[in-house]
Scaffold this motif. Sequence first.
Motif, PDB file in Angstrom:
ATOM      1  N   ASN A   1       4.688   8.574   7.882  1.00  0.00           N
ATOM      2  CA  ASN A   1       3.801   8.368   6.742  1.00  0.00           C
ATOM      3  C   ASN A   1       2.598   7.533   7.167  1.00  0.00           C
ATOM      4  OD1 ASN A   1       5.520   9.692   4.825  1.00  0.00           O
ATOM      5  ND2 ASN A   1       6.849   7.887   4.871  1.00  0.00           N
TER       6      ASN A   1
ATOM      7  N   GLU B   1       0.979   2.791   4.461  1.00  0.00           N
ATOM      8  CA  GLU B   1       0.195   1.926   3.587  1.00  0.00           C
ATOM      9  C   GLU B   1       1.064   0.924   2.826  1.00  0.00           C
ATOM     10  OE1 GLU B   1      -1.976   4.541   1.115  1.00  0.00           O
ATOM     11  OE2 GLU B   1      -3.289   5.279   2.723  1.00  0.00           O
ATOM     12  N   THR B   2       2.342   1.256   2.637  1.00  0.00           N
ATOM     13  CA  THR B   2       3.232   0.357   1.906  1.00  0.00           C
ATOM     14  C   THR B   2       4.383  -0.072   2.820  1.00  0.00           C
ATOM     15  OG1 THR B   2       4.674   2.119   1.065  1.00  0.00           O
ATOM     16  CG2 THR B   2       2.701   1.593  -0.223  1.00  0.00           C
ATOM     17  N   LEU B   3       5.092  -1.088   2.366  1.00  0.00           N
ATOM     18  CA  LEU B   3       6.244  -1.576   3.124  1.00  0.00           C
ATOM     19  C   LEU B   3       7.321  -0.489   3.220  1.00  0.00           C
ATOM     20  CD1 LEU B   3       7.390  -4.022   4.591  1.00  0.00           C
ATOM     21  CD2 LEU B   3       8.434  -4.739   2.409  1.00  0.00           C
ATOM     22  N   MET B   4       7.502   0.277   2.154  1.00  0.00           N
ATOM     23  CA  MET B   4       8.491   1.352   2.173  1.00  0.00           C
ATOM     24  C   MET B   4       8.107   2.424   3.203  1.00  0.00           C
ATOM     25  SD  MET B   4      11.270   2.654   1.223  1.00  0.00           S
ATOM     26  CE  MET B   4      11.744   1.577  -0.137  1.00  0.00           C
ATOM     27  N   ASP B   5       6.803   2.755   3.290  1.00  0.00           N
ATOM     28  CA  ASP B   5       6.350   3.725   4.297  1.00  0.00           C
ATOM     29  C   ASP B   5       6.694   3.243   5.699  1.00  0.00           C
ATOM     30  OD1 ASP B   5       5.349   5.448   2.419  1.00  0.00           O
ATOM     31  OD2 ASP B   5       3.302   4.668   2.522  1.00  0.00           O
ATOM     32  N   GLN B   6       6.417   1.980   5.960  1.00  0.00           N
ATOM     33  CA  GLN B   6       6.707   1.431   7.281  1.00  0.00           C
ATOM     34  C   GLN B   6       8.211   1.433   7.572  1.00  0.00           C
ATOM     35  OE1 GLN B   6       4.824  -2.416   7.596  1.00  0.00           O
ATOM     36  NE2 GLN B   6       2.836  -1.635   6.881  1.00  0.00           N
TER      37      GLN B   6
END
Length: 449
Positions: free
Chosen positions: A266, A269-274
């Motif tokens: 992904n 851009e977000t912590l979940m993406d990382q």
Amino acid sequence: MTKAIEETEAVEATEASEVTENPGEECPRCHERMPVDPRFVVWCSACGWNADPSGAEPIGGSRIERARRRMAHRYGEELFAELAHGTSGAVRNGLGAAGVQAVAVSALVHGLTVVLVVLGLWLLIAGWGEGLQPVFAVILFGFAALLRPRFGRLRRKGDDEPVLERRDAPELFALLDEVAGAVGTTGVDVVVVGPEANASVSTYGVRQRRALRLGMSLWAILEPQERVALLGHEFGHYAHGDTRRSLWVGGALRSLDTWRYLLAPNAGETLMDQFVNVLTAVPRWTVHGVTLLLDQATLRAAQRAEYLADSSAAHVAGPAAAAALMDVTLCVEAAESALVREMVAARTRLGGAARHDDPAVGLWDRIAAQTAAVPDHERDRLRRVAELRGHSIDATHPPTHLRHRRLALSEPAPARLVLDERRAAAVDRDLAGPAQTVARQVMRDGHAG
């Protein structure tokens, strides 16, 4: 000669005379005079300045694509040297080490799909009614369905594209059968007629029926003997085989492409993406590694298949016609551009379209005339660009200039099949109706698929 061709040639002659009267420009590098034609790139044939203004290297591309291009460049040069000097001219018997590796890696890929099915069945049966296990089973079945080997479908870019069978075009199919027999294989079951400047063969369905896709923008710009060479090349793929096109190995490559798509990182851009990117990193790099392993085992064979398909073209049509076909393929962009101009004219009622109540009338003749009017200095530039770019566009095909050079080095030989004017006209009559249907579709829809 049709009125459409006469009018097109008159326009081209006027433009050519204007170019001839133009004294040209001075090359900023070597100061030689360069011909100037507003229709084409201004370049210097003496030093090569501006021959490829867009750059020889493609922009972007994934790691896999860049690795494929590097391997393809190395294999293409090696194979040219081997085949040109006769050290690898015959088709080897058996799979060979690379073939065995390709089959083994493909078995691993397909085996993973089987594991997903088995695991899904276990979760469904053993965990029925227990929490989310059946839900996970359905998810695994969905992944397995995406990754399964496919028998292929008939390649049509629209439901209304003409599909010809033997009873529809007897002269065309008789020619196809004769060309196929000359290269040591059998003919096709259907012919799909499209607008593009390309041709290809494929298999489809459980019975693996054979199909030839014939693009009218390419067929229209070829001389009769060049058409024989084109068909000889395409049927050469059936005669010599290509592991990347096979159901087993080709299916594994498609499965790996699906895995790469599913595991693509992904944007982060977000912590979940990382978090998801970290979680999928190991399987993602594993898939990349397996893909490169399968590429290493098959890319050389794919390029070899192209060289051998060229040999089939030379065998049936003669080396001169096969080499001429290579020259024409360099001008397919001119044919594509001519088609785009005609589509724009049809929608704006300008240019060629204004000459006819039906802009589809004479479309392929006009494209042929415009492509034939490409000047020699532009053809020379296209050859130079082919040498500069090499494998930068398509990793599965050897560079066009190497293919042309190999055919030019071939010993002169008579053609096994000569397409005379009478027979060529009969084939054209078989294709006239479908070609007109495709022309109307293109003019109506405003795009070439």
